[in-house]
Design a protein around this motif. Structure first.
Motif, PDB file in Angstrom:
ATOM      1  N   ILE A 187       0.853  -1.202   0.000  1.00  0.00           N
ATOM      2  CA  ILE A 187       0.000   0.000   0.000  1.00  0.00           C
ATOM      3  C   ILE A 187       0.886   1.248   0.000  1.00  0.00           C
ATOM      4  O   ILE A 187       0.713   2.156  -0.828  1.00  0.00           O
ATOM      5  CB  ILE A 187      -0.954  -0.006   1.223  1.00  0.00           C
ATOM      6  CG1 ILE A 187      -1.957  -1.164   1.127  1.00  0.00           C
ATOM      7  CG2 ILE A 187      -1.679   1.336   1.338  1.00  0.00           C
ATOM      8  CD1 ILE A 187      -2.835  -1.355   2.370  1.00  0.00           C
ATOM      9  N   ALA A 188       1.835   1.288   0.906  1.00  0.00           N
ATOM     10  CA  ALA A 188       2.692   2.486   1.028  1.00  0.00           C
ATOM     11  C   ALA A 188       3.445   2.754  -0.271  1.00  0.00           C
ATOM     12  O   ALA A 188       3.615   3.915  -0.672  1.00  0.00           O
ATOM     13  CB  ALA A 188       3.675   2.300   2.179  1.00  0.00           C
ATOM     14  N   ASP A 189       3.876   1.680  -0.941  1.00  0.00           N
ATOM     15  CA  ASP A 189       4.634   1.853  -2.193  1.00  0.00           C
ATOM     16  C   ASP A 189       3.769   2.400  -3.330  1.00  0.00           C
ATOM     17  O   ASP A 189       4.302   2.805  -4.369  1.00  0.00           O
ATOM     18  CB  ASP A 189       5.257   0.520  -2.626  1.00  0.00           C
ATOM     19  CG  ASP A 189       6.419   0.119  -1.728  1.00  0.00           C
ATOM     20  OD1 ASP A 189       6.944   0.988  -1.009  1.00  0.00           O
ATOM     21  OD2 ASP A 189       6.789  -1.084  -1.747  1.00  0.00           O
ATOM     22  N   SER A 190       2.453   2.377  -3.139  1.00  0.00           N
ATOM     23  CA  SER A 190       1.566   2.904  -4.191  1.00  0.00           C
ATOM     24  C   SER A 190       1.084   4.324  -3.855  1.00  0.00           C
ATOM     25  O   SER A 190       0.338   4.922  -4.616  1.00  0.00           O
ATOM     26  CB  SER A 190       0.345   1.987  -4.354  1.00  0.00           C
ATOM     27  OG  SER A 190      -0.550   2.147  -3.263  1.00  0.00           O
ATOM     28  N   TRP A 191       1.473   4.855  -2.708  1.00  0.00           N
ATOM     29  CA  TRP A 191       0.978   6.155  -2.254  1.00  0.00           C
ATOM     30  C   TRP A 191       1.980   7.273  -2.560  1.00  0.00           C
ATOM     31  O   TRP A 191       3.173   7.005  -2.762  1.00  0.00           O
ATOM     32  CB  TRP A 191       0.721   6.105  -0.746  1.00  0.00           C
ATOM     33  CG  TRP A 191      -0.568   5.426  -0.364  1.00  0.00           C
ATOM     34  CD1 TRP A 191      -1.472   4.847  -1.201  1.00  0.00           C
ATOM     35  CD2 TRP A 191      -1.079   5.278   0.962  1.00  0.00           C
ATOM     36  NE1 TRP A 191      -2.524   4.344  -0.470  1.00  0.00           N
ATOM     37  CE2 TRP A 191      -2.314   4.584   0.857  1.00  0.00           C
ATOM     38  CE3 TRP A 191      -0.633   5.642   2.228  1.00  0.00           C
ATOM     39  CZ2 TRP A 191      -3.086   4.273   1.975  1.00  0.00           C
ATOM     40  CZ3 TRP A 191      -1.402   5.324   3.330  1.00  0.00           C
ATOM     41  CH2 TRP A 191      -2.619   4.647   3.202  1.00  0.00           C
ATOM     42  N   PRO A 192       1.505   8.529  -2.533  1.00  0.00           N
ATOM     43  CA  PRO A 192       2.412   9.665  -2.731  1.00  0.00           C
ATOM     44  C   PRO A 192       3.592   9.641  -1.759  1.00  0.00           C
ATOM     45  O   PRO A 192       3.456   9.233  -0.603  1.00  0.00           O
ATOM     46  CB  PRO A 192       1.515  10.874  -2.423  1.00  0.00           C
ATOM     47  CG  PRO A 192       0.126  10.405  -2.712  1.00  0.00           C
ATOM     48  CD  PRO A 192       0.101   8.956  -2.341  1.00  0.00           C
ATOM     49  N   MET A 193       4.751  10.112  -2.256  1.00  0.00           N
ATOM     50  CA  MET A 193       5.906  10.304  -1.371  1.00  0.00           C
ATOM     51  C   MET A 193       5.922  11.747  -0.874  1.00  0.00           C
ATOM     52  O   MET A 193       6.291  12.027   0.266  1.00  0.00           O
ATOM     53  CB  MET A 193       7.196  10.009  -2.131  1.00  0.00           C
ATOM     54  CG  MET A 193       7.256   8.570  -2.632  1.00  0.00           C
ATOM     55  SD  MET A 193       8.488   8.351  -3.918  1.00  0.00           S
ATOM     56  CE  MET A 193       9.952   8.274  -2.927  1.00  0.00           C
ATOM     57  N   ASN A 194       5.571  12.653  -1.746  1.00  0.00           N
ATOM     58  CA  ASN A 194       5.435  14.073  -1.403  1.00  0.00           C
ATOM     59  C   ASN A 194       4.119  14.563  -1.973  1.00  0.00           C
ATOM     60  O   ASN A 194       3.704  14.123  -3.044  1.00  0.00           O
ATOM     61  CB  ASN A 194       6.581  14.889  -2.013  1.00  0.00           C
ATOM     62  CG  ASN A 194       7.821  14.809  -1.161  1.00  0.00           C
ATOM     63  OD1 ASN A 194       7.825  15.241  -0.010  1.00  0.00           O
ATOM     64  ND2 ASN A 194       8.877  14.241  -1.736  1.00  0.00           N
ATOM     65  N   PHE A 195       3.504  15.478  -1.261  1.00  0.00           N
ATOM     66  CA  PHE A 195       2.178  15.944  -1.625  1.00  0.00           C
ATOM     67  C   PHE A 195       2.270  17.399  -2.057  1.00  0.00           C
ATOM     68  O   PHE A 195       2.838  18.229  -1.319  1.00  0.00           O
ATOM     69  CB  PHE A 195       1.306  15.844  -0.368  1.00  0.00           C
ATOM     70  CG  PHE A 195      -0.050  15.249  -0.582  1.00  0.00           C
ATOM     71  CD1 PHE A 195      -0.330  14.430  -1.657  1.00  0.00           C
ATOM     72  CD2 PHE A 195      -1.059  15.492   0.345  1.00  0.00           C
ATOM     73  CE1 PHE A 195      -1.587  13.883  -1.821  1.00  0.00           C
ATOM     74  CE2 PHE A 195      -2.311  14.948   0.200  1.00  0.00           C
ATOM     75  CZ  PHE A 195      -2.574  14.141  -0.894  1.00  0.00           C
TER      76      PHE A 195
END
Ligand SMILES: NC(=O)c1ccc[n+]([C@@H]2O[C@H](COP(=O)([O-])OP(=O)(O)OC[C@H]3O[C@@H](n4cnc5c(N)ncnc54)[C@H](O)[C@@H]3O)[C@@H](O)[C@H]2O)c1
Ligand SMILES: C[C@@H](O)[C@H](N)C(=O)O
Length: 341
Positions: free
Chosen positions: A295-303
């Motif tokens: 899940i984390a690997d598919s989420w934004p790193m910076n917003f």
């Protein structure tokens, strides 16, 4: 968190359907307990104690129960929602009830009911009674095909969790009700929220809350994400302030109805390094949970939250150093910090 209902000034009545971070930490000292009350108290102070109703399907901790009106409310019970709104002349509704990302994957049908059917009930009651409605979305509304560094407000959204799918649905339904029926729908995509007076709720960013409990209590922490996993994060005070600011912003200042908001972005390793400055004996080990890591690997790193900053003046107060100092103070680590110095 769940949902809040609030009244405006003399006549503004907000209802909070669940509260972001309502649970007092078991190990806190009385003085910390008082400080931790502030975040919850701020909302009641802003609108008047009796003008803010908090609700949940779970028993509240003492400070929530004794701090002002608290009621049972199940968002799957539409008639009950309508009764609460009518009987209390509610004007604003903050809808926080949801199953988070990791726990949602473990119970998809319940997540679908609470996050999607519950949202439909809230939209209908808000439209029917002309309420201003706040619904939080999340970095989890993006997926592996979204740009991750940074992630802008408008881009491809193909999340791979039921949580993310339900949040994209909430964003789109809220905007649809706004344009179709004139509903005053406002939505922020929160990063991972870090609070001292809450226990992790089954999310992928839980590690960044649990690490403080364990660092202070045991001097060590086993992290379920890889050391290099970068995610956007925000301290609870910034989150609550952003929420009230967007709710109070003049409608004409809002060029959109759903905004990214951000404060900082860090990895477990960055957080551990910052903790080591206060607790020199602190140790972090890694035991990766494959579901959460995917899940984390598919989420934004910076917003990218430049639209919130431009339209309604969003500005965060807490970066990583202030976050760590504040969290350690709340967790009663003053003795350890003094020893370290
Ligand atoms: N915590 C975060 O990092 C974060 C980040 C982004 C967005 N959000 C959003 O903020 C909201 C709250 O998150 P949280 O961290 O407090 O979650 P949480 O899991 O701690 O709280 C969720 C609440 O929903 C309640 N709930 C579950 N089923 C319900 C029902 N049928 N009726 C009424 N209430 C019900 C639970 O009792 C609980 O109090 C969610 O919508 C979440 O998507 C949270
Ligand atoms: C990021 C957020 O939405 C939540 N804390 C989760 O990890 O599921």
């Amino acid at each position: 968190m769940g949902f809040w209902i609030i009244p405006l000034e003399a006549d503004l009545k907000p209802l909070y359907l669940n509260v972001l971070a309502p649970v007092a930490h078991k190990h806190q000292s009385p003085s910390n307990n008082e400080r931790q009350f502030l975040a919850q108290g701020a909302r009641r102070k802003r609108f008047g104690k009796d003008n803010v109703i908090l609700s949940d399907i779970r028993k509240p901790p003492d400070h929530i129960f004794h701090g002002g009106p608290f009621i049972y409310s199940d968002i799957l019970d539409y008639k009950n929602l309508r009764e609460i709104v009518v009987n209390n002349r509610i004007t604003w509704l903050f809808h926080y009830s949801a199953l988070l990302s990791a726990i949602g994957e473990a119970n998809v049908s319940l997540a679908r009911a609470v996050n999607i059917t519950g949202l439909h009930n809230v939209l209908d009651v808000a439209a029917e009674h002309n309420l201003r409605l706040f619904v939080p979305s999340t970095i989890g509304a993006f997926g592996p095909t979204s740009p991750r560094n940074p992630t802008p407000d408008i881009c491809i959204q193909r999340p791979r969790t039921i949580y993310g799918v339900s949040k994209v649905h909430a964003e789109l339904m809220g905007e649809y009700y706004h344009y179709r029926y004139g509903l005053d729908f406002r939505c922020l995509r929160y990063p991972g929220i870090i609070s001292a007076d809450s226990q992790p709720g089954g999310g992928t960013t839980d590690y960044a809350v649990q690490i403080f409990h364990d660092a202070v209590k045991n001097g060590k922490f086993e992290c379920n994400l890889k050391s290099s996993t970068r995610l956007p994060m925000m301290y609870i005070d910034d989150c609550l302030r952003a929420t009230l600011e967007v709710m109070e912003a003049p409608a004409e200042s809002l060029s959109m109805r759903t905004y990214n908001v951000n404060a900082m972005s860090f990895t477990p390793e960055d957080l551990a390094q910052e903790l080591l400055k206060h607790i020199p004996e602190f140790q972090i080990t890694y035991n990766v949970d494959s579901v959460r890591q995917a899940i984390a690997d598919s989420w934004p790193m910076n917003f990218d939250d430049s639209n919130a900053r431009k339209d309604w003046g969003w500005k965060h107060d807490f970066d990583l150093p202030e976050l760590v100092t504040t969290m350690l103070n709340f967790h009663g680590s003053d003795t350890r910090v003094a020893q370290a110095n």
